[in-house]
Design a protein around this motif. Sequence first.
Motif, PDB file in Angstrom:
ATOM      1  N   SER A  43      -0.042   8.689 -10.321  1.00 44.03           N
ATOM      2  CA  SER A  43      -0.381   7.716  -9.290  1.00 44.03           C
ATOM      3  C   SER A  43      -0.177   8.314  -7.900  1.00 44.03           C
ATOM      4  O   SER A  43      -0.995   8.119  -6.991  1.00 44.03           O
ATOM      5  N   PHE A  44       0.918   9.048  -7.731  1.00 40.30           N
ATOM      6  CA  PHE A  44       1.203   9.703  -6.458  1.00 40.30           C
ATOM      7  C   PHE A  44       0.089  10.686  -6.104  1.00 40.30           C
ATOM      8  O   PHE A  44      -0.406  10.723  -4.966  1.00 40.30           O
ATOM      9  N   LEU A  45      -0.323  11.503  -7.066  1.00 41.90           N
ATOM     10  CA  LEU A  45      -1.342  12.507  -6.800  1.00 41.90           C
ATOM     11  C   LEU A  45      -2.681  11.861  -6.458  1.00 41.90           C
ATOM     12  O   LEU A  45      -3.391  12.330  -5.561  1.00 41.90           O
ATOM     13  N   ARG A  46      -3.020  10.771  -7.157  1.00 44.97           N
ATOM     14  CA  ARG A  46      -4.273  10.071  -6.842  1.00 44.97           C
ATOM     15  C   ARG A  46      -4.230   9.490  -5.430  1.00 44.97           C
ATOM     16  O   ARG A  46      -5.200   9.573  -4.671  1.00 44.97           O
ATOM     17  N   GLN A  47      -3.092   8.872  -5.072  1.00 48.59           N
ATOM     18  CA  GLN A  47      -2.954   8.296  -3.741  1.00 48.59           C
ATOM     19  C   GLN A  47      -2.997   9.379  -2.671  1.00 48.59           C
ATOM     20  O   GLN A  47      -3.580   9.199  -1.603  1.00 48.59           O
ATOM     21  N   LEU A  48      -2.397  10.520  -2.973  1.00 49.25           N
ATOM     22  CA  LEU A  48      -2.388  11.630  -2.033  1.00 49.25           C
ATOM     23  C   LEU A  48      -3.808  12.100  -1.748  1.00 49.25           C
ATOM     24  O   LEU A  48      -4.188  12.313  -0.590  1.00 49.25           O
ATOM     25  N   GLN A  49      -4.614  12.273  -2.791  1.00 49.32           N
ATOM     26  CA  GLN A  49      -5.995  12.706  -2.600  1.00 49.32           C
ATOM     27  C   GLN A  49      -6.780  11.698  -1.767  1.00 49.32           C
ATOM     28  O   GLN A  49      -7.592  12.066  -0.927  1.00 49.32           O
ATOM     29  N   LYS A  50      -6.521  10.416  -1.998  1.00 53.97           N
ATOM     30  CA  LYS A  50      -7.207   9.360  -1.241  1.00 53.97           C
ATOM     31  C   LYS A  50      -6.844   9.454   0.243  1.00 53.97           C
ATOM     32  O   LYS A  50      -7.719   9.368   1.112  1.00 53.97           O
TER      33      LYS A  50
END
Length: 244
Positions: free
Chosen positions: A35-42
């Motif tokens: 979830s952190f990595l997805r939010q970071l990319q966003k």
Amino acid sequence: MGMNDMIRFFRQMTGKLGSNIYAGMPTHTNPQQMSFLRQLQKEIKEGNSLDCPLEELPVIVFDLETTGFYPDKGDRIISIGAVKVIGSTILEQEVFYSLINPEISVPIDVLELTSITEEELLTAPQTSQVLMEFLNFIGSSVLVAHHAKHEQAFMRKFTSSHLRLNFEHRVIDTSFLVRIFQPVVNSLPLEQICLECGIEVKNRHHALADAKMAAKLWAFYIKKAQEQGYQNLREVYEYLSLKR
């Protein structure tokens, strides 16, 4: 916005997902991590650093020490160092440093150059753990590095292989601002440019020391760019594109 407010804002932006929540977690399997990595990319995709006033521009200057120059041919990262900068203000207490166990034999000349021992690397954390901690430290910030193609190539290779993540951070070379004043600087070693700017060269080839020297170089030229009337990175890009 005052400097204290900017520092507070910067810390919130780079740490708002929780500065210690993800550090040291195993890769691939943890849903919070994913979830952190997805939010970071966003956040990286939505970010707009080009129009941020130079005096308020938050960046993270970083350096990697590696076993060689070719990540696609088996070379590995052995240490990461980084420091946060806002405009021309270096946040001396906002730093990141870690050794990494490369899980391969490191050439003797690299150990001598970096003053890192085999024993230190054997007990260092794994690549995936340190990369997660580093991503948590940098958030979606713009990154700066000296000879940035080297750092970018290694980050792309190992975030992909160890975290299944496309490394999409904007990475700016220190020569970017220097080229306003000196057209040919791409190949100059860090110590040479630092000496020309009156910056002390200390503990060369230690990742954090090199990151701090590169940060001082970046801050030096941020001030010079402002004195020349540049308001933001977009204006610098436009000027340099016209010079080509």
